[in-house]
Structure formats: C-alpha cells, structure tokens
Design a protein around this motif. Structure first.
Motif, PDB file in Angstrom:
ATOM      1  N   HIS A   1       0.824  -1.204   0.000  1.00 48.49           N
ATOM      2  CA  HIS A   1       0.000   0.000   0.000  1.00 48.49           C
ATOM      3  C   HIS A   1       0.863   1.260   0.000  1.00 48.49           C
ATOM      4  O   HIS A   1       0.614   2.212  -0.763  1.00 48.49           O
TER       5      HIS A   1
ATOM      6  N   ARG B   1       2.515   1.773  -3.471  1.00 48.50           N
ATOM      7  CA  ARG B   1       1.533   2.216  -4.472  1.00 48.50           C
ATOM      8  C   ARG B   1       1.133   3.665  -4.232  1.00 48.50           C
ATOM      9  O   ARG B   1       0.944   4.438  -5.187  1.00 48.50           O
ATOM     10  N   ALA B   2       1.011   4.047  -2.957  1.00 49.06           N
ATOM     11  CA  ALA B   2       0.657   5.426  -2.645  1.00 49.06           C
ATOM     12  C   ALA B   2       1.785   6.378  -3.045  1.00 49.06           C
ATOM     13  O   ALA B   2       1.530   7.477  -3.557  1.00 49.06           O
TER      14      ALA B   2
ATOM     15  N   ARG C   1      -0.507   5.433  -7.377  1.00 49.88           N
ATOM     16  CA  ARG C   1      -1.443   4.432  -7.907  1.00 49.88           C
ATOM     17  C   ARG C   1      -2.596   4.147  -6.958  1.00 49.88           C
ATOM     18  O   ARG C   1      -3.562   3.475  -7.341  1.00 49.88           O
ATOM     19  N   SER C   2      -2.487   4.596  -5.724  1.00 52.02           N
ATOM     20  CA  SER C   2      -3.588   4.454  -4.778  1.00 52.02           C
ATOM     21  C   SER C   2      -3.587   5.664  -3.860  1.00 52.02           C
ATOM     22  O   SER C   2      -2.598   6.419  -3.812  1.00 52.02           O
ATOM     23  N   GLU C   3      -4.680   5.830  -3.144  1.00 48.67           N
ATOM     24  CA  GLU C   3      -4.794   7.013  -2.289  1.00 48.67           C
ATOM     25  C   GLU C   3      -3.822   6.931  -1.117  1.00 48.67           C
ATOM     26  O   GLU C   3      -3.487   5.859  -0.620  1.00 48.67           O
ATOM     27  N   ARG C   4      -3.356   8.097  -0.710  1.00 52.79           N
ATOM     28  CA  ARG C   4      -2.530   8.173   0.489  1.00 52.79           C
ATOM     29  C   ARG C   4      -3.450   8.178   1.695  1.00 52.79           C
ATOM     30  O   ARG C   4      -4.457   8.886   1.727  1.00 52.79           O
TER      31      ARG C   4
ATOM     32  N   SER D   1      -0.378   4.620   4.987  1.00 53.98           N
ATOM     33  CA  SER D   1       0.678   4.664   3.964  1.00 53.98           C
ATOM     34  C   SER D   1       1.707   5.732   4.291  1.00 53.98           C
ATOM     35  O   SER D   1       2.913   5.536   4.091  1.00 53.98           O
TER      36      SER D   1
ATOM     37  N   ILE E   1      -7.731   1.844   4.236  1.00 55.78           N
ATOM     38  CA  ILE E   1      -6.866   0.795   3.707  1.00 55.78           C
ATOM     39  C   ILE E   1      -6.462  -0.174   4.806  1.00 55.78           C
ATOM     40  O   ILE E   1      -6.450  -1.397   4.608  1.00 55.78           O
TER      41      ILE E   1
END
Length: 287
Positions: free
Chosen positions: A160, A163-164, A168-171, A175, A218
C-alpha cells in the motif's frame, strides 16, 4: 525426585520452564531465536542456554539434572532431516522429546486432549489433534503461506505504501506512516525489502492494527482480509473433526474482535500455554 523441563523455541525467542512432580515452577529461562533455520550448532547452544538458566535458578546439581524429562517444541523441525539431527544433540537429561512449537501450543491449549489451535503471530498455522493424531493446516512459510499473520499484514502495508508513493492508490495515514520509515523514498523501501525477514514485516503489524482500529480505510481492508483468512482456518479445523479450537500467538487477541460473532462464538480459551504443552510432551501428568 523427578523433574520436568519444557522448552518453547520459536523464531523470536526461546523460553524454558522447570517444574517438580507436583507442578511447582522451580526455574525459568529465556534466550533469543531458536528455530531449525539457524543451524544445529547454534540451535543446540541456544536451547541449552535456556535450559541451564532454569536449572541454575532451581539450584539443581548435575545429579539432579540427570533425572529431568524434557519436552521441546522447536520451530521448523518438520523440515526433512531436522529431527534426525536433533536426535544427535546431547543433553544431560533422562529423556528428551521433540515436537514443533505449534504442536506444543496445541497440546497445552487442550491439556493433551483432542482439539485445534490456530497460531497467529509472525506466521500462521493451525495444529489439529483428532483421535490422538496430530496434523497441521497451512504454515508453509512466508510469503507463500502465513495468511492472516503479522508478516502478511506488514507485507500488505508495504504494498500500500509503495503504491501510494507512486500515486497508484490514495494516500492514507497508514501509507504515510509506513513511507515515513523510509524517508518517503521508494529506493530506500525497496532496499529494506531486499533484506527483510518475516519478523521484520511482522513488526509493521501493530501499526496496521492501530490504524485499522482508528478507521483508516486501507488498514481496515487489510485487517478485514486477514480476518477472512483466519475464519477459513477455523472453519477448516472443525471440518477436519476438531471438537474445539483456540487461538494463540501474539496477534490473536487483536485479531479476535475482527472475526464475525458466529465464528468467535465457536472458539474456546486455551487451558495452558505452549510451555504447558512442552511439559506434557515431556511426560508430566497432573492427575
């Protein structure tokens, strides 16, 4: 006088407990990691260190130590050839019985009777005893196995965080907290992963649990997924004929509230700890 010595040797620490025939605790010991992966020479030294601490605390001399019956639960001894090598190790005791650390946890949890124990710690494994026969479910090693474990939670948190960092994904607070350990630099995180052990990943698990309990989206999804794996373990052990199931391991208490009520209702409290199981393995009976 006959004495009984139990040893619980795992990936994080090795503990010992010495008792007399009445069950009175005479001595204890604790050392560092003691699993089969560290090599026989170091394993033997670590086991003996934990044993000798308990013997010295009890004030036993060499003659008295020779009447000790020992039971040792050691992580990783199911690997091919390890039990044969263990049989060659010398201990000054009347007898020594070896099993895996998970087996002694199950023996202790149910007082030697049939039942199952799901160990949720750095790794995860279910031990089952049905009709006096012991077998395991899962526990094949990280990262291919150990579902629902501390190492698995830590691995998901690293994914996670990376990716953050990529966008690519939300913080989320989780994360950000994980990335902060590496100065928010992907290269540093990757370098850490190149050397990281299951124990290193598991050290991130309390952080994941903290943020999940504080409603980080997450972190909640990571823990909820882990809870589903744990529930599958529990369903499987009952399907295999276990009359009862207990939880054990450092992560078990924090994971239990995340299980569905109907699943948690099927669980029982452990009667004893792994060292209690090791003492039963050694031959102690409190009849």
């Amino acid at each position: 006088m006959v004495y009984y010595l139990g040893v619980d040797a795992g990936g994080s620490h090795c503990r010992s407990r010495l008792i007399d025939q009445s069950g009175k605790i005479l001595g204890t010991g604790e050392t560092g990691p003691a699993n089969a992966r560290i090599g026989m020479e170091l394993l033997h030294a670590t086991l003996w260190d934990a044993c000798s601490q308990a013997i010295e605390m009890a004030g036993l001399d060499a003659e008295a130590a020779s009447t000790i019956h020992a039971g040792m639960g050691i992580a990783g001894i199911s690997r091919p050839g390890v039990r044969d090598k263990l049989a060659e190790l010398e201990f000054p005791f009347a007898s020594v019985a070896f099993e895996t650390d998970a087996v002694i946890a199950n023996i202790g949890a149910h007082g030697g009777a049939d039942g199952a124990t799901l160990v949720i710690g750095t790794g995860s494994i279910a031990l089952v005893r049905v009709g006096g026969t012991d077998f395991s479910i899962g526990g094949y090693g990280f990262p291919i196995s150990d579902e629902g474990s501390g190492a698995a939670l830590g691995l998901s948190a690293m994914r996670h965080a990376l990716r953050a960092l990529d966008g690519r994904s939300e913080r989320t607070p989780l994360s950000i907290a994980v990335a902060a350990r590496f100065g928010h630099e992907t290269a540093r995180a990757v370098a850490w992963m190149d050397e990281a052990t299951p124990k290193d990943y598991a050290e991130l698990a309390p952080l994941v649990m903290d943020y999940a309990e504080n409603d980080d989206a997450i972190a909640r999804s990571i823990v909820e997924d882990a809870a589903l794996h744990i529930e599958r373990f529990i369903h499987t052990v009952f399907a295999q004929g276990a009359p009862a199931c207990a939880l054990a391991g450092g992560l078990s208490k924090r994971m239990r509230p995340w299980l569905r009520e109907r699943t948690a209702a099927r669980l029982v409290e452990a009667q004893g700890d792994p060292l209690s199981g090791a003492l039963l393995l050694a031959g102690y009976r409190n009849d």
